[in-house]
Structure formats: structure tokens, C-alpha cells
Design a protein around this motif. Structure first.
Motif, PDB file in Angstrom:
ATOM      1  N   GLU A   1      37.017  29.639  39.412  1.00 47.17           N
ATOM      2  CA  GLU A   1      37.110  31.045  39.777  1.00 47.17           C
ATOM      3  C   GLU A   1      37.032  31.836  38.476  1.00 47.17           C
ATOM      4  O   GLU A   1      37.247  31.277  37.388  1.00 47.17           O
ATOM      5  CB  GLU A   1      38.416  31.361  40.522  1.00 47.17           C
ATOM      6  CG  GLU A   1      38.588  30.638  41.855  1.00 47.17           C
ATOM      7  CD  GLU A   1      37.648  31.088  42.970  1.00 47.17           C
ATOM      8  OE1 GLU A   1      36.906  32.077  42.777  1.00 47.17           O
ATOM      9  OE2 GLU A   1      37.664  30.450  44.034  1.00 47.17           O
ATOM     10  N   LEU A   2      36.714  33.122  38.573  1.00 49.72           N
ATOM     11  CA  LEU A   2      36.499  33.965  37.401  1.00 49.72           C
ATOM     12  C   LEU A   2      37.588  35.025  37.293  1.00 49.72           C
ATOM     13  O   LEU A   2      38.052  35.555  38.304  1.00 49.72           O
ATOM     14  CB  LEU A   2      35.130  34.642  37.487  1.00 49.72           C
ATOM     15  CG  LEU A   2      33.936  33.707  37.721  1.00 49.72           C
ATOM     16  CD1 LEU A   2      32.657  34.517  37.886  1.00 49.72           C
ATOM     17  CD2 LEU A   2      33.809  32.696  36.588  1.00 49.72           C
ATOM     18  N   LEU A   3      37.985  35.333  36.051  1.00 47.21           N
ATOM     19  CA  LEU A   3      39.024  36.325  35.778  1.00 47.21           C
ATOM     20  C   LEU A   3      38.504  37.350  34.783  1.00 47.21           C
ATOM     21  O   LEU A   3      37.868  36.993  33.797  1.00 47.21           O
ATOM     22  CB  LEU A   3      40.255  35.653  35.159  1.00 47.21           C
ATOM     23  CG  LEU A   3      40.936  34.545  35.950  1.00 47.21           C
ATOM     24  CD1 LEU A   3      41.921  33.803  35.062  1.00 47.21           C
ATOM     25  CD2 LEU A   3      41.640  35.128  37.161  1.00 47.21           C
ATOM     26  N   LEU A   4      38.794  38.607  35.032  1.00 49.86           N
ATOM     27  CA  LEU A   4      38.442  39.680  34.099  1.00 49.86           C
ATOM     28  C   LEU A   4      39.674  40.555  33.911  1.00 49.86           C
ATOM     29  O   LEU A   4      40.276  40.990  34.893  1.00 49.86           O
ATOM     30  CB  LEU A   4      37.279  40.516  34.640  1.00 49.86           C
ATOM     31  CG  LEU A   4      36.876  41.718  33.785  1.00 49.86           C
ATOM     32  CD1 LEU A   4      36.231  41.271  32.472  1.00 49.86           C
ATOM     33  CD2 LEU A   4      35.937  42.636  34.550  1.00 49.86           C
ATOM     34  N   THR A   5      40.044  40.818  32.657  1.00 45.17           N
ATOM     35  CA  THR A   5      41.200  41.661  32.340  1.00 45.17           C
ATOM     36  C   THR A   5      40.735  42.865  31.534  1.00 45.17           C
ATOM     37  O   THR A   5      40.015  42.702  30.542  1.00 45.17           O
ATOM     38  CB  THR A   5      42.244  40.879  31.524  1.00 45.17           C
ATOM     39  OG1 THR A   5      42.657  39.729  32.274  1.00 45.17           O
ATOM     40  CG2 THR A   5      43.460  41.742  31.215  1.00 45.17           C
ATOM     41  N   VAL A   6      41.140  44.053  31.961  1.00 47.18           N
ATOM     42  CA  VAL A   6      40.819  45.289  31.233  1.00 47.18           C
ATOM     43  C   VAL A   6      42.057  46.175  31.196  1.00 47.18           C
ATOM     44  O   VAL A   6      42.973  46.016  32.009  1.00 47.18           O
ATOM     45  CB  VAL A   6      39.635  46.069  31.857  1.00 47.18           C
ATOM     46  CG1 VAL A   6      38.338  45.282  31.752  1.00 47.18           C
ATOM     47  CG2 VAL A   6      39.923  46.440  33.298  1.00 47.18           C
ATOM     48  N   HIS A   7      42.070  47.111  30.258  1.00 49.73           N
ATOM     49  CA  HIS A   7      43.146  48.094  30.220  1.00 49.73           C
ATOM     50  C   HIS A   7      43.079  48.956  31.465  1.00 49.73           C
ATOM     51  O   HIS A   7      41.995  49.339  31.918  1.00 49.73           O
ATOM     52  CB  HIS A   7      43.039  48.979  28.967  1.00 49.73           C
ATOM     53  CG  HIS A   7      43.356  48.254  27.705  1.00 49.73           C
ATOM     54  ND1 HIS A   7      44.604  47.750  27.427  1.00 49.73           N
ATOM     55  CD2 HIS A   7      42.589  47.936  26.639  1.00 49.73           C
ATOM     56  CE1 HIS A   7      44.590  47.162  26.241  1.00 49.73           C
ATOM     57  NE2 HIS A   7      43.366  47.245  25.749  1.00 49.73           N
ATOM     58  N   ALA A   8      44.237  49.265  32.021  1.00 50.40           N
ATOM     59  CA  ALA A   8      44.316  50.114  33.205  1.00 50.40           C
ATOM     60  C   ALA A   8      44.007  51.556  32.832  1.00 50.40           C
ATOM     61  O   ALA A   8      44.048  51.933  31.661  1.00 50.40           O
ATOM     62  CB  ALA A   8      45.708  50.006  33.823  1.00 50.40           C
ATOM     63  N   GLY A   9      43.699  52.363  33.842  1.00 50.90           N
ATOM     64  CA  GLY A   9      43.502  53.788  33.619  1.00 50.90           C
ATOM     65  C   GLY A   9      42.055  54.237  33.570  1.00 50.90           C
ATOM     66  O   GLY A   9      41.775  55.414  33.410  1.00 50.90           O
TER      67      GLY A   9
END
Length: 194
Positions: A72-80
Motif C-alpha cells: 500500500e502507498l503512504l503520502l505525508t504532507v503538512h496540513a493546511g
């Protein structure tokens, strides 16, 4: 099996904040789950459905329904940044690629969408990172391979071209040398030379 995969994601990332499903012709349904980090201003997106079947080398004569890598794939970014929620369909496209294109996703692979990850994004491709850090690999009953959760590192077109010429290790070294925040949805390309 997808129930166990979802449970592994929830255990590692917390409660699901939102979910969306995408279905492509000739492929199983892919869901994209959104998680908000209660301890940091981060939002994480995870695919669910890519691991339902093992990835098969397109040159293999017969596809094994049990054996083979699952991910499975995961992507993390800053919120907002409201536009990042438009990454759901592009992530589903990447997750469906093993079924649609016979692609086997591995660490250091470059997955190129050919269009921005979300509207206005400076990234159109991602580098696949090693699994096991954010979400531990999920063992499955034998003879199935475990489900691996691969973080995706967004790349600008210049970084994508440089990575193809120099290799993923050189790009990671450039990111590290410049203290690049790979979770910044508005970051510019790292300075590349040599």
C-alpha cells in the motif's frame, strides 16, 4: 485481508478522518484514507486495496494468486493546504498501476503521473521509500508475502530527471544536504548540480 490492512493503518496512524473510493476499468476498487496527526500539523493519505492481490512481474507466464509482493502507498504532507485533498485520485491511479500496467512497486522506484499530484502542485512524480518506518510490515498467513507500506516522496520534474540520470541515492543525498522538508506541499526543487 483488507480489513487487517486497514486495522494496521489505524493502529499506526490513528483514526480515519476521511475516505474515498476510486474504481478503474480492469482493476479492483482502491480506497484512499486520510489521517490527521493529532501530535503534529500533518495529514497522511494511505491507499487501501492495492494489497488485495500480489504484484506480478508482467513477464511471468502465470500469475500466482498468493505469492508475490503486496503493498500500500503512504503520502505525508503538512496540513493546511486545501488542494492536497485532491491527491486522492492520483494516489489511486498509482495504487492501481500493478493491476492495470503489471507494475511491481519497489523501494527506489520512480512513479510518474505526468501531471501534478494535486492542482498547482510542483510535483508530478514520487520516489518510493523503504517500508517499515511509519507503518510496520503486516505479516499474512503463508504462503502470502507480507503487506509493505511504502512512503512516497514527491519529486519536482527537475528532481525526477536528475534522479533518473544519477539514481535515487544521489537525490536523497541532495535532499539531506539541503535539509529539504519533503512534507512541504509548496517546496521548490532542491538545488541540483554535478
Amino acid at each position: 485481508m483488507l480489513q487487517h490492512t486497514e486495522s494496521a493503518l489505524v493502529s499506526a496512524l490513528g483514526e480515519i478522518d476521511a475516505r474515498a473510493a476510486v474504481t478503474f476499468l480492469g482493476a479492483d476498487r482502491i480506497e484512499v484514507l486520510r489521517f490527521r496527526d493529532p501530535d503534529a500539523p500533518l495529514v497522511r493519505y494511505a491507499t487501501l486495496g492495492m494489497s488485495a492481490s500480489p504484484m506480478t512481474d508482467p513477464t511471468a507466464a502465470v500469475a500466482d494468486p498468493l505469492r508475490g509482493p503486496r503493498a500500500e502507498l503512504l503520502l505525508t504532507v503538512h496540513a493546511g493546504h486545501p488542494a492536497t485533498d485532491r491527491v486522492l485520485r492520483p494516489l489511486a491511479v498509482l495504487a492501481a498501476a500493478p493491476q492495470v500496467e503489471g507494475l511491481v512497486v519497489r523501494p527506489d522506484a520512480c512513479l510518474d503521473l505526468g501531471e501534478p499530484l494535486w492542482p498547482g502542485a510542483p510535483f508530478s512524480a514520487v520516489l518510493v521509500a523503504e517500508s517499515g518506518g511509519l507503518v510496520p510490515d503486516l505479516p499474512l498467513p503463508g504462503p502470502c508475502d507480507p503487506v509493505r507500506f511504502f512512503p512516497l516522496l514527491p519529486m519536482t520534474p527537475a528532481e525526477t530527471a536528475w534522479q533518473r540520470a544519477r539514481g535515487p541515492e544521489a537525490l536523497r543525498a541532495a535532499w539531506l544536504a539541503h535539509g529539504t522538508d519533503l512534507r512541504d506541499p509548496d517546496r521548490s526543487a532542491v538545488p541540483l548540480s554535478g
